[in-house]
Motif scaffolding. Structure first.
Motif, PDB file in Angstrom:
ATOM      1  N   VAL A   1       0.850  -1.189   0.000  1.00 34.83           N
ATOM      2  CA  VAL A   1       0.000   0.000   0.000  1.00 34.83           C
ATOM      3  C   VAL A   1       0.886   1.239   0.000  1.00 34.83           C
ATOM      4  CG1 VAL A   1      -1.782   1.277   1.238  1.00 34.83           C
ATOM      5  CG2 VAL A   1      -1.815  -1.239   1.223  1.00 34.83           C
ATOM      6  N   CYS A   2       0.717   2.066  -1.017  1.00 33.45           N
ATOM      7  CA  CYS A   2       1.492   3.290  -1.188  1.00 33.45           C
ATOM      8  C   CYS A   2       0.698   4.484  -0.654  1.00 33.45           C
ATOM      9  CB  CYS A   2       1.791   3.472  -2.680  1.00 33.45           C
ATOM     10  SG  CYS A   2       2.628   5.005  -3.112  1.00 33.45           S
ATOM     11  N   GLY A   3       1.405   5.568  -0.343  1.00 32.31           N
ATOM     12  CA  GLY A   3       0.720   6.781   0.079  1.00 32.31           C
ATOM     13  C   GLY A   3      -0.262   7.291  -0.958  1.00 32.31           C
ATOM     14  N   SER A   4       0.035   7.091  -2.237  1.00 34.26           N
ATOM     15  CA  SER A   4      -0.903   7.513  -3.278  1.00 34.26           C
ATOM     16  C   SER A   4      -2.183   6.683  -3.235  1.00 34.26           C
ATOM     17  CB  SER A   4      -0.246   7.421  -4.656  1.00 34.26           C
ATOM     18  OG  SER A   4       0.235   6.115  -4.909  1.00 34.26           O
ATOM     19  N   ASP A   5      -2.077   5.406  -2.839  1.00 32.55           N
ATOM     20  CA  ASP A   5      -3.285   4.585  -2.673  1.00 32.55           C
ATOM     21  C   ASP A   5      -4.162   5.148  -1.554  1.00 32.55           C
ATOM     22  OD1 ASP A   5      -2.415   2.687  -4.606  1.00 32.55           O
ATOM     23  OD2 ASP A   5      -1.182   1.706  -3.082  1.00 32.55           O
ATOM     24  N   LEU A   6      -3.523   5.630  -0.501  1.00 38.49           N
ATOM     25  CA  LEU A   6      -4.279   6.195   0.615  1.00 38.49           C
ATOM     26  C   LEU A   6      -4.959   7.493   0.207  1.00 38.49           C
ATOM     27  CD1 LEU A   6      -1.692   5.545   3.467  1.00 38.49           C
ATOM     28  CD2 LEU A   6      -3.645   4.128   2.804  1.00 38.49           C
TER      29      LEU A   6
END
Length: 339
Positions: free
Chosen positions: A36-41
């Motif tokens: 899980v990447c920050g962009s996914d969040l």
């Protein structure tokens, strides 16, 4: 198959779907791991750019090809792979200039096209990179973020022996720190608001760690000029951190903008960049550094195991997203285990 779906801001669920059929020029991949990447969040929160709901997130993954859409690609079946999220047209002016990430007709896996938080995913064959059998798929899920860090280091021209600072010690920030040290740079200072992540940064070789806060980092560097970096990697995306990056870097130094938050705006003093004759460079995406990242991981030249602090089944998505969003339980990166 199971797939995690982001349906609207703050809304997610796991649903059963048919396994997709690869079209001509596509491969069907059985996903093993996706982190899980920050962009996914940001996508989950609805504060991102270039996305659509509903969508299956996920672009940091590794898996195995189990099918192809045309016979000439059949040699790929059975290969362990990872891949580029950027699906570009190849014919528009940005593509012709060699910047497919700026494609006028861009599709991105996990944002505008279903990504890797599912048991299976289709992807253009040209986006795939074969993985050595010696590279565990769990670690191979970090090829894409390592490629992003390598792209940043090459783009800003970091040299062995230079001093570097990293603002923001999340997954990408710690990856930048790791890649910079592998490059031969000295990481003099890392700033991060989460105490557990500061501990990790110190354990991974940062000379000094600081709690992020208005003016604190600037004061720290002003009190110890040996910490002043030649290059700053800004990985948080906050305007205040960009201002701090310009203020702490040496005159004539370079600032590489890696993290970004489309919802964040704020006052800045750009005169600092002019008066100090700074170079500011924004980078986006992995920049074609996949094979370099694969080789470094397979050769055990770069360690990424420490980043994968939490592992979840896809059905545990609520907990996975919660600890990642709230930065609790010492979370650096959550990774979904599919296979």
């Amino acid at each position: 198959m199971q797939a995690l779906v982001f349906s609207s801001p703050g809304k997610a669920h796991v649903e059963q779907r048919d396994i997709p059929d690869p079209q001509s020029g596509e491969a069907l991949v059985r996903i093993s791991y996706n982190s899980v990447c920050g962009s996914d969040l940001s996508l989950f929160r609805g504060v991102w750019h270039g996305f659509q709901y509903p969508v299956v997130p996920g672009h940091e993954w590794a898996g195995t090809v189990v099918g192809v859409g045309r016979s000439e690609d059949s040699a790929l079946v059975g290969a362990n792979v990872t891949g580029d999220l950027t699906c570009s047209c190849g014919t528009c002016p940005p593509c012709e200039r060699g910047t497919p990430v700026l494609c006028e007709n861009l599709q991105e896996l996990g944002f505008t096209r279903d990504g890797a938080c599912s048991d299976y995913m289709t992807i253009p064959v040209g986006n795939l990179f074969r993985l050595p059998q010696t590279l565990p798929l769990r670690l191979a899920s970090q090829v894409e973020p390592l490629a992003v860090a390598l792209h940043a280091i090459h783009a800003i021209g970091l040299q062995p022996g230079e001093r570097a600072a990293v603002l923001g010690a999340g997954g990408i920030g710690l990856m930048l720190m790791t890649a910079a040290r592998h490059r031969g740079a000295e990481v003099t200072v890392v700033s991060e608001p989460v105490a557990e992540r500061r501990i990790v940064a110190a354990e991974r070789g940062a000379r000094t760690v600081a709690a992020a806060g208005v003016g604190e980092l600037v004061r720290l560097v002003e009190q110890n000029e040996r910490l002043r970096p030649d290059v700053v990697f800004e990985a948080s995306g906050y305007p205040s951190a960009v201002q701090e990056a310009m203020e702490i870097v040496r005159p004539g130094g370079r600032v590489c903008l890696v993290g970004y938050r489309v919802e964040e705006t704020g006052p800045m003093s750009p005169n600092v960049a002019t008066v100090k004759a700074l170079t500011l460079r924004g980078i986006l995406g992995p920049g074609g550094r996949f094979q370099e990242a694969i080789d470094l991981l397979d050769g055990k030249e770069v360690d990424v195991e420490f980043l994968l602090t939490h592992e979840f089944a896809l059905t545990e998505f609520e907990h996975a997203l919660d600890v990642a969003l709230n930065r609790t339980e010492g979370n650096v990166r959550s990774v979904f285990r599919m296979a």
